[in-house]
Design a protein around this motif. Structure first.
Motif, PDB file in Angstrom:
ATOM      1  N   VAL A  66     -16.204  16.573   6.097  1.00 58.85           N
ATOM      2  CA  VAL A  66     -15.506  16.136   4.885  1.00 58.85           C
ATOM      3  C   VAL A  66     -15.596  14.619   4.783  1.00 58.85           C
ATOM      4  O   VAL A  66     -14.973  13.898   5.569  1.00 58.85           O
ATOM      5  CB  VAL A  66     -14.016  16.554   4.913  1.00 58.85           C
ATOM      6  N   LEU A  67     -16.368  14.137   3.814  1.00 62.77           N
ATOM      7  CA  LEU A  67     -16.454  12.701   3.558  1.00 62.77           C
ATOM      8  C   LEU A  67     -15.286  12.331   2.648  1.00 62.77           C
ATOM      9  O   LEU A  67     -15.214  12.790   1.502  1.00 62.77           O
ATOM     10  CB  LEU A  67     -17.778  12.333   2.894  1.00 62.77           C
ATOM     11  N   CYS A  68     -14.367  11.547   3.177  1.00 62.41           N
ATOM     12  CA  CYS A  68     -13.170  11.143   2.436  1.00 62.41           C
ATOM     13  C   CYS A  68     -13.346   9.720   1.915  1.00 62.41           C
ATOM     14  O   CYS A  68     -13.823   8.847   2.650  1.00 62.41           O
ATOM     15  CB  CYS A  68     -11.947  11.187   3.348  1.00 62.41           C
ATOM     16  N   GLU A  69     -12.941   9.511   0.664  1.00 65.15           N
ATOM     17  CA  GLU A  69     -13.020   8.199   0.039  1.00 65.15           C
ATOM     18  C   GLU A  69     -11.689   7.872  -0.633  1.00 65.15           C
ATOM     19  O   GLU A  69     -10.722   8.623  -0.499  1.00 65.15           O
ATOM     20  CB  GLU A  69     -14.180   8.175  -0.956  1.00 65.15           C
ATOM     21  N   LYS A  70     -11.676   6.772  -1.359  1.00 61.39           N
ATOM     22  CA  LYS A  70     -10.453   6.277  -1.983  1.00 61.39           C
ATOM     23  C   LYS A  70      -9.709   7.387  -2.737  1.00 61.39           C
ATOM     24  O   LYS A  70     -10.310   8.124  -3.510  1.00 61.39           O
ATOM     25  CB  LYS A  70     -10.797   5.138  -2.949  1.00 61.39           C
ATOM     26  N   ASN A  71      -8.406   7.463  -2.491  1.00 62.55           N
ATOM     27  CA  ASN A  71      -7.463   8.407  -3.109  1.00 62.55           C
ATOM     28  C   ASN A  71      -7.545   9.827  -2.565  1.00 62.55           C
ATOM     29  O   ASN A  71      -6.850  10.714  -3.060  1.00 62.55           O
ATOM     30  CB  ASN A  71      -7.572   8.415  -4.637  1.00 62.55           C
ATOM     31  N   ASP A  72      -8.381  10.071  -1.558  1.00 68.16           N
ATOM     32  CA  ASP A  72      -8.452  11.401  -0.950  1.00 68.16           C
ATOM     33  C   ASP A  72      -7.363  11.534   0.111  1.00 68.16           C
ATOM     34  O   ASP A  72      -7.194  10.658   0.963  1.00 68.16           O
ATOM     35  CB  ASP A  72      -9.804  11.632  -0.272  1.00 68.16           C
ATOM     36  N   LEU A  73      -6.654  12.651   0.065  1.00 72.05           N
ATOM     37  CA  LEU A  73      -5.677  12.993   1.093  1.00 72.05           C
ATOM     38  C   LEU A  73      -6.176  14.240   1.792  1.00 72.05           C
ATOM     39  O   LEU A  73      -6.549  15.213   1.141  1.00 72.05           O
ATOM     40  CB  LEU A  73      -4.298  13.281   0.492  1.00 72.05           C
ATOM     41  N   ILE A  74      -6.216  14.182   3.113  1.00 73.65           N
ATOM     42  CA  ILE A  74      -6.589  15.355   3.907  1.00 73.65           C
ATOM     43  C   ILE A  74      -5.463  15.635   4.880  1.00 73.65           C
ATOM     44  O   ILE A  74      -4.907  14.722   5.490  1.00 73.65           O
ATOM     45  CB  ILE A  74      -7.951  15.157   4.614  1.00 73.65           C
ATOM     46  N   LEU A  75      -5.110  16.919   4.983  1.00 71.60           N
ATOM     47  CA  LEU A  75      -4.047  17.361   5.883  1.00 71.60           C
ATOM     48  C   LEU A  75      -4.620  18.464   6.760  1.00 71.60           C
ATOM     49  O   LEU A  75      -4.926  19.551   6.269  1.00 71.60           O
ATOM     50  CB  LEU A  75      -2.854  17.876   5.087  1.00 71.60           C
ATOM     51  N   LEU A  76      -4.805  18.133   8.047  1.00 75.03           N
ATOM     52  CA  LEU A  76      -5.286  19.113   9.012  1.00 75.03           C
ATOM     53  C   LEU A  76      -4.080  19.712   9.714  1.00 75.03           C
ATOM     54  O   LEU A  76      -3.298  18.987  10.330  1.00 75.03           O
ATOM     55  CB  LEU A  76      -6.177  18.448  10.070  1.00 75.03           C
ATOM     56  N   LEU A 118       0.829  -1.202   0.000  1.00 81.89           N
ATOM     57  CA  LEU A 118       0.000   0.000   0.000  1.00 81.89           C
ATOM     58  C   LEU A 118       0.867   1.258   0.000  1.00 81.89           C
ATOM     59  O   LEU A 118       0.656   2.162  -0.812  1.00 81.89           O
ATOM     60  CB  LEU A 118      -0.920   0.019   1.220  1.00 81.89           C
ATOM     61  N   VAL A 119       1.840   1.300   0.886  1.00 78.05           N
ATOM     62  CA  VAL A 119       2.719   2.465   0.966  1.00 78.05           C
ATOM     63  C   VAL A 119       3.516   2.602  -0.326  1.00 78.05           C
ATOM     64  O   VAL A 119       3.667   3.703  -0.870  1.00 78.05           O
ATOM     65  CB  VAL A 119       3.645   2.372   2.197  1.00 78.05           C
ATOM     66  N   LEU A 158      -2.330  16.422  11.185  1.00 80.38           N
ATOM     67  CA  LEU A 158      -2.982  15.120  11.040  1.00 80.38           C
ATOM     68  C   LEU A 158      -3.131  14.885   9.544  1.00 80.38           C
ATOM     69  O   LEU A 158      -3.774  15.681   8.852  1.00 80.38           O
ATOM     70  CB  LEU A 158      -4.342  15.113  11.724  1.00 80.38           C
ATOM     71  N   VAL A 159      -2.528  13.805   9.036  1.00 78.07           N
ATOM     72  CA  VAL A 159      -2.533  13.513   7.605  1.00 78.07           C
ATOM     73  C   VAL A 159      -3.087  12.109   7.394  1.00 78.07           C
ATOM     74  O   VAL A 159      -2.615  11.152   8.001  1.00 78.07           O
ATOM     75  CB  VAL A 159      -1.109  13.577   7.010  1.00 78.07           C
ATOM     76  N   ARG A 160      -4.086  12.000   6.517  1.00 80.29           N
ATOM     77  CA  ARG A 160      -4.638  10.701   6.162  1.00 80.29           C
ATOM     78  C   ARG A 160      -4.851  10.642   4.647  1.00 80.29           C
ATOM     79  O   ARG A 160      -5.452  11.541   4.062  1.00 80.29           O
ATOM     80  CB  ARG A 160      -5.977  10.437   6.848  1.00 80.29           C
ATOM     81  N   LEU A 161      -4.348   9.558   4.060  1.00 84.48           N
ATOM     82  CA  LEU A 161      -4.581   9.245   2.656  1.00 84.48           C
ATOM     83  C   LEU A 161      -5.461   8.001   2.629  1.00 84.48           C
ATOM     84  O   LEU A 161      -5.051   6.937   3.107  1.00 84.48           O
ATOM     85  CB  LEU A 161      -3.264   8.972   1.934  1.00 84.48           C
ATOM     86  N   PHE A 162      -6.654   8.115   2.087  1.00 88.18           N
ATOM     87  CA  PHE A 162      -7.582   6.988   2.048  1.00 88.18           C
ATOM     88  C   PHE A 162      -7.283   6.119   0.828  1.00 88.18           C
ATOM     89  O   PHE A 162      -7.328   6.585  -0.305  1.00 88.18           O
ATOM     90  CB  PHE A 162      -9.029   7.484   2.051  1.00 88.18           C
ATOM     91  N   VAL A 163      -6.980   4.856   1.098  1.00 85.68           N
ATOM     92  CA  VAL A 163      -6.642   3.891   0.059  1.00 85.68           C
ATOM     93  C   VAL A 163      -7.877   3.095  -0.342  1.00 85.68           C
ATOM     94  O   VAL A 163      -8.010   2.663  -1.486  1.00 85.68           O
ATOM     95  CB  VAL A 163      -5.520   2.946   0.566  1.00 85.68           C
ATOM     96  N   ALA A 164      -8.800   2.915   0.588  1.00 86.96           N
ATOM     97  CA  ALA A 164     -10.044   2.184   0.328  1.00 86.96           C
ATOM     98  C   ALA A 164     -11.084   2.626   1.352  1.00 86.96           C
ATOM     99  O   ALA A 164     -10.742   3.140   2.418  1.00 86.96           O
ATOM    100  CB  ALA A 164      -9.814   0.681   0.432  1.00 86.96           C
ATOM    101  N   GLY A 165     -12.349   2.427   1.021  1.00 87.26           N
ATOM    102  CA  GLY A 165     -13.425   2.726   1.948  1.00 87.26           C
ATOM    103  C   GLY A 165     -13.687   4.202   2.096  1.00 87.26           C
ATOM    104  O   GLY A 165     -13.363   5.001   1.215  1.00 87.26           O
TER     105      GLY A 165
END
Length: 180
Positions: A125-135, A54-55, A103-110
């Motif tokens: 913010v509804l995050c889904e596959k391939n979304d990256l959010i950086l707070l 995944l990484v 806080l950083v999250r990259l959604f790979v699935a779901g």
């Protein structure tokens, strides 16, 4: 589909606006200092891929962001309702909190939802596959996995295990939850 619902704190049941176009979501969050990007995997990922796979699929952009922002660690977070009995999510996830680091999250699935309390507004913010959010550090938020959680995300961080600072009160409880 990713979405952004913006609520005024005085009307938690009715969003002021709902955005579904990536550019609109990204621009609206950028005005608040929040980064929202869409990343594509460099390789096709199969269900059950290892953390390393995944990484590796996102290694280029991960390395670039880690260098740019000074992050030191990468962690894969995998949550599935099939892995656990349906239950209430841990209370601290649904309480308003903030971290002393980004806080950083990259959604790979779901999918999952970050609710950001910025000024007089809540940005759901509804995050889904391939979304990256950086707070950015200090952003007050709560995280909602939904009633039947399913997501895989890659987190980037500077501290080994950043600890949340919980905001007293039940502010988050007044806003809609992520419904499946």
């Amino acid at each position: 589909m990713s979405s952004l619902s913006v609520y005024h704190v005085s009307s938690p049941d009715l969003p002021n606006k709902v955005l579904t176009h990536f550019d609109d979501i990204s621009a609206t969050l950028a005005e608040q200092g929040v980064r929202f990007d869409r990343w594509q995997a460099a390789a096709k990922l199969q269900p059950g891929a290892s953390d390393e796979e995944l990484v590796s699929a996102y290694q280029g952009p991960i390395d670039q962001l880690m260098t740019e922002r000074g992050y030191h660690g990468v962690q894969v977070i995998s949550v599935s309702s099939e892995q656990q009995q349906p239950a209430e999510p841990p209370a601290e996830l649904l309480e308003e909190q903030h971290f002393d680091e980004d806080l950083v999250r990259l959604f790979v699935a779901g999918r999952a939802q970050f609710n950001l309390h910025i000024g007089d507004y809540v940005y759901a913010v509804l995050c889904e596959k391939n979304d990256l959010i950086l707070l950015p550090a200090g952003t007050r938020h709560w995280f909602d996995k939904g009633e039947r959680p399913h997501f895989v995300a890659i987190g980037l961080f500077t501290a080994v295990e950043p600890l949340p600072r919980i905001t007293p009160g039940d502010f988050a409880g007044h806003f809609p939850r992520l419904e499946d």
